[in-house]
Design a protein around this motif. Structure first.
Motif, short mmCIF file in Angstrom:
data_model
loop_
_atom_site.label_atom_id
_atom_site.label_comp_id
_atom_site.label_asym_id
_atom_site.label_seq_id
_atom_site.Cartn_x
_atom_site.Cartn_y
_atom_site.Cartn_z
N LEU A 60 -5.75 -8.12 -10.42
CA LEU A 60 -5.40 -9.31 -9.65
C LEU A 60 -3.90 -9.60 -9.62
N LEU A 61 -3.14 -9.02 -10.56
CA LEU A 61 -1.71 -9.36 -10.59
C LEU A 61 -0.83 -8.13 -10.42
N ILE A 62 -1.01 -7.20 -11.33
CA ILE A 62 -0.07 -6.07 -11.34
C ILE A 62 -0.29 -5.15 -10.14
N TYR A 63 -1.57 -4.83 -9.85
CA TYR A 63 -1.84 -3.92 -8.74
C TYR A 63 -1.33 -4.46 -7.40
N PRO A 64 -1.68 -5.72 -7.04
CA PRO A 64 -1.17 -6.23 -5.75
C PRO A 64 0.35 -6.26 -5.69
N LEU A 65 0.95 -6.64 -6.84
CA LEU A 65 2.42 -6.73 -6.86
C LEU A 65 3.04 -5.35 -6.65
N LEU A 66 2.52 -4.39 -7.41
CA LEU A 66 3.08 -3.03 -7.30
C LEU A 66 2.80 -2.42 -5.93
N SER A 67 1.59 -2.66 -5.42
CA SER A 67 1.28 -2.07 -4.11
C SER A 67 2.16 -2.69 -3.02
N THR A 68 2.43 -3.99 -3.15
CA THR A 68 3.33 -4.63 -2.18
C THR A 68 4.72 -4.01 -2.29
N LEU A 69 5.15 -3.81 -3.53
CA LEU A 69 6.48 -3.21 -3.74
C LEU A 69 6.53 -1.80 -3.13
N VAL A 70 5.48 -1.03 -3.39
CA VAL A 70 5.45 0.35 -2.87
C VAL A 70 5.42 0.35 -1.33
N TYR A 71 4.51 -0.48 -0.77
CA TYR A 71 4.38 -0.53 0.69
C TYR A 71 5.68 -0.97 1.37
N SER A 72 6.45 -1.78 0.65
CA SER A 72 7.68 -2.29 1.28
C SER A 72 8.69 -1.17 1.55
N PHE A 73 8.49 -0.03 0.93
CA PHE A 73 9.38 1.12 1.17
C PHE A 73 8.71 2.17 2.07
N THR A 74 7.59 1.78 2.70
CA THR A 74 6.87 2.74 3.54
C THR A 74 6.66 2.19 4.95
N ASN A 75 6.16 3.05 5.82
CA ASN A 75 5.84 2.60 7.19
C ASN A 75 4.34 2.29 7.31
N LYS A 76 3.74 1.85 6.24
CA LYS A 76 2.30 1.55 6.20
C LYS A 76 1.93 0.53 7.29
N THR A 77 0.88 0.85 8.03
CA THR A 77 0.34 -0.11 9.00
C THR A 77 -1.10 -0.43 8.62
N MET A 78 -1.61 -1.50 9.20
CA MET A 78 -2.93 -1.97 8.82
C MET A 78 -4.03 -0.97 9.16
N THR A 79 -3.88 -0.29 10.28
CA THR A 79 -4.99 0.55 10.75
C THR A 79 -4.80 2.04 10.46
N LYS A 80 -3.83 2.37 9.64
CA LYS A 80 -3.65 3.78 9.30
C LYS A 80 -3.75 3.94 7.79
N THR A 81 -4.46 4.97 7.37
CA THR A 81 -4.58 5.18 5.93
C THR A 81 -3.41 6.00 5.39
N THR A 82 -2.72 6.70 6.28
CA THR A 82 -1.58 7.50 5.82
C THR A 82 -0.27 6.77 6.15
N PHE A 83 0.72 7.05 5.34
CA PHE A 83 2.04 6.45 5.57
C PHE A 83 3.10 7.29 4.88
N LYS A 84 4.35 7.06 5.25
CA LYS A 84 5.43 7.81 4.59
C LYS A 84 6.53 6.87 4.12
N VAL A 85 7.27 7.32 3.15
CA VAL A 85 8.35 6.51 2.59
C VAL A 85 9.51 6.48 3.57
N ILE A 86 10.01 5.28 3.83
CA ILE A 86 11.13 5.14 4.77
C ILE A 86 12.31 4.40 4.14
N GLY A 87 12.34 4.39 2.83
CA GLY A 87 13.48 3.78 2.12
C GLY A 87 13.57 2.28 2.36
N LEU A 88 14.79 1.85 2.67
CA LEU A 88 15.04 0.41 2.80
C LEU A 88 14.90 -0.09 4.24
#
Lengths: 453, 306
Positions: B35-63
């Motif tokens: 409830l705390l660490i996973y959502p926080l870390l996943s948000t942090l990780v996603y913030s450096f990616t091009n993750k979209t809601m409807t795609k399961t794959t994504f790539k790192v795009i830095g800042l």
């Protein structure tokens, strides 16, 4: 001894945690040939499926539940779990489900545009067995085409409706006005009827809904244009689109309550239901809405085709909506889903469902409207002329943006609230129409490029 | 000595072979992680990616997401609205709650005092959806009770559009939030006021202290830590509040009442740009952590002064 007990408790606790964390066992990625055979009825169906739908109104919900109950009675080893949610929640839930895995076996979709989004996410299973079983020719060709990708069909329309112009005949008569046929006549009539607590027409702009997109699409389609370019980029800056934006801003300022700037579809339609607006654009759902709000107005409402740009312009239909049924790729029992969908389309079940909102939900199968059980419905009989107007629009129209064929961009056009924000910006901040349109077009194209990669 | 050994063994000492205790701790750890660490870390990780809601794959795009967010005028507009919404709401809630608590404290009849206290807490008894719908209905520019009353009383020439004009939408929302949040401040401050020893007031009175002096030198020091903590909590809650604004104006008209949570929702859910929404969430988190640090420094200083 205590140690043994504590160890046992720990193991029990751990196993409880693990079982709670565990999801469904991994299923097949689509209907296998064996399952397809089962769907043919050679073996008894066995298993559990989850069906998501958004028929939150009592009568429709009850009709679907009744069909599910009788289906389970006929197939004792089958369980159909129905989860009902609002359309907005449905959109949010399936998109989140792509990541979390919490997806149903089968569901409805808001429109064929949403099916295009689901297909873009590669989450649907083919539904060809159902089409073949019922007969492709019984469905609208346009509807099936809108849900077909690379020659495979992924959805069937459960019911259909289309956008037409609704009006209050009593108010027109009192003002000595004819039913408008062109947009100019519409604006003139709506402005003339805006008095004594009645508004000519509402222009609702909540970004949580699609009304501005819908209205702008009417205008653009009536002029032979589209909100999408051939390369599927957004087109809000053509002369026609800019004219359309100005037209609806004009309607808002002359005929609409200011409050509608924040109104959604429900708020908006309620105005017509309650006799606050003289004109509205909607499907046959208007009849049940007026009946439940102001039954005394039922004799005064009617509908006509959408206005054209100039007198003598050819007939057009700007927006037809088919509410699809789809099977999700993750389903472990596509054969049950297929059988259940076929069951929903059986004459008795289907007519019972359609009779929940007569004329509002028009049959997506040919032949149904010829059956006595359908024709003898009181509302169908009473509003036969209106049903004919809507049916013609259904037959001639497609979903917004689908004039270029099914695409995720067409779905995104209506789901982002960007065009609604643009209208709000123009009305509230006085932003120049061309500038606001350019900004909205750029935003849409940014989302198109992100989602359609 | 033997009993000590037994105690240590049964408790599973550090480095001991008994791992039972970890199984008992596991559920709590799982909850914290999920409830705390996973959502926080996943948000942090996603913030450096091009993750979209409807795609399961994504790539790192830095800042890139952070740069996009910081280039987006809507982000700064939403941030500005959030500051206004939070400052206006919290300040209003504290003033109304504080004045209400002082007034309530002066009522001598306990039954009347309790009745007022119960009445004050009523807004909290309703779910946000009910509160939002009732206010939306009362303020409706076509048939709402308040605009109709204002017009019929001759206070306004026509129906005021509280929720559909950019000038009035945010102030109206702030007033609704003050109505909603002030009772909580009231009840807490009132409870703190009850803990102040009455003999201090009596002594001050004997020494000839004025009412203002009693307030400044007795009341305020006693309750300022409570008020400070309430301000910290309310600031975080109000800043992150989503439902009230979403249900009443949905951030409109034209984004005039769009705050950071609505911006993030629009970007992530409506626009489906999870990466960009995650970047905005991380920026919001950093701002709130900074704000909380500042608040707690002030509160710690007050505590030291006591």
């Amino acid at each position: 001894m205590k140690r043994i007990i504590s160890m046992c408790l720990s193991v029990l606790l751990l196993s409880a945690c693990l079982s709670a964390c565990g999801g469904k066992e991994s299923g097949s990625s689509g209907p296998s040939s064996q399952q397809a055979v089962q769907a043919g009825g050679s073996e008894a169906l066995k298993g559990e499926i989850t069906f998501w739908h958004c028929f939150t109104q009592g009568v429709r919900m009850e009709a679907v539940q009744a069909a599910a109950d009788s289906f389970m009675k006929a197939n004792p080893e089958v369980t159909v779990n129905i989860e009902t949610m609002s359309w907005g929640d449905f959109n949010t839930k399936w998109k989140a489900g792509i990541t979390t895995g919490d997806l149903p076996d089968m569901s409805i979709a808001q429109n064929t545009g949403e099916v295009a989004e689901m297909l873009n996410a590669q989450m649907l299973a083919p539904i060809e067995n159902v089409v073949a079983s019922i007969g492709a020719s019984r469905f609208s060709e346009n509807a099936l085409a809108d849900m077909t990708k690379d020659g495979t069909t992924y959805g069937v329309p459960y019911y259909s409706h289309a956008q037409v112009m609704w009006y209050r005949q009593d108010l027109l008569d009192a003002a000595g006005l004819d039913v408008p046929k062109t947009w100019d006549e519409f604006l003139e009539a709506a402005a003339a009827l805006t008095k004594d607590g009645v508004y000519g027409a509402g222009v609702s702009m909540s970004p949580n809904d699609l009304l501005c997109t819908r209205y702008l699409n009417y205008y653009v389609r009536s002029g032979g244009g589209s909100l999408l370019n051939d390369d599927l980029t957004a087109n809000l800056t053509s002369d026609l689109a800019l004219d359309g934006i100005r037209f609806w801003v004009d309607v808002y300022s002359k005929c609409s309550p200011a409050e509608t700037i924040n109104y959604t579809v429900n708020d908006h339609a309620t105005m017509f239901y309650q006799g606050i607006t003289a004109f509205d654009f909607n499907s046959g759902f208007m009849i049940s809405g007026v009946a439940s709000n102001r039954e005394d107005l039922l004799d005064s409402i009617s509908c006509a085709p959408l206005p054209v740009m100039r007198e003598g312009d050819p007939y057009y239909s700007a927006e037809t909506t088919h509410i699809p049924l789809v099977i999700w790729k993750n389903s472990k029992h596509p054969e049950i889903c297929e059988a259940f969908i076929q069951y929903l389309f059986e004459d008795d079940n289907y007519i019972e469902f359609l009779s929940a909102v007569p004329v509002g939900m028009l049959p997506s199968l040919t032949g149904i409207s010829d059956l006595d059980a359908y024709k003898t419905n009181e509302t169908v009989t009473r509003f036969a002329d209106e049903a004919a107007v809507i049916t013609e629009a259904v037959d001639n129209g497609r979903a917004i943006g689908f004039e270029h064929g099914p695409s995720v961009q067409a779905g995104l056009l209506t789901s982002q609230g960007i065009i609604e924000n643009m209208f709000q910006d123009i009305v509230t901040n006085g932003t120049d129409v061309a500038e606001a349109a350019k900004t909205a077009e750029t935003r849409l194209n940014e989302i198109f490029s992100t989602q359609a990669e | 000595m033997d009993s000590n050994k037994r105690l240590k063994r049964s408790a599973g000492g550090i480095g001991g072979s008994n791992t039972t205790r970890w199984f008992f701790v596991l559920p709590a750890m799982a909850i914290v992680i999920c409830l705390l660490i996973y959502p926080l870390l996943s948000t942090l990780v996603y913030s450096f990616t091009n993750k979209t809601m409807t795609k399961t794959t994504f790539k790192v795009i830095g800042l890139a997401n952070y740069i996009n967010v910081l280039k987006d005028p809507a982000f700064f507009a939403a941030f500005g609205h959030s500051l206004l919404w939070t400052a206006g709401s919290v300040l209003g809630q504290v003033i109304v709650g504080f004045v209400g608590a002082l007034s309530l404290n002066r009522i001598k009849n306990k039954k009347v005092q309790n009745l007022f206290r119960i009445c004050a807490i009523i807004p909290w008894a309703f779910p946000a959806i009910a509160t939002a719908m009732v206010w939306k209905w009362m303020l409706n520019g076509i048939y709402g009770f308040i605009p109709t009353a204002l017009m019929n009383l001759g206070i306004t020439g026509d129906m005021p559009q509280f929720l559909s004009t950019s000038r009035l939408a945010m102030p109206t929302l702030i007033l609704i939030n003050i109505w909603f949040g002030a009772p909580m401040i009231l009840v807490n401050v009132f409870a703190a006021l009850q803990t102040i020893p009455q003999d201090q007031y009596e002594a001050a009175q004997i020494d000839g202290a004025t009412g203002r002096q009693s307030f400044v030198y007795i009341t305020a020091p006693h309750i300022r830590t409570v008020v400070g903590l309430l301000v910290v909590l309310r600031t975080v809650w109000v800043f992150n509040n989503f439902d009230m604004i979403y249900m009443i104006t949905a951030g409109g008209p034209a984004g005039a009442s769009s705050t950071m949570p609505l911006y993030i929702y629009d970007t992530g859910w409506t626009g489906m740009m999870v990466g960009k929404a995650s970047a905005a969430s991380m920026l919001l988190l950093m701002f709130l952590i900074l704000l909380c640090i500042l608040y707690f420094l002030v509160i710690r200083r007050w505590e030291k002064e006591e």
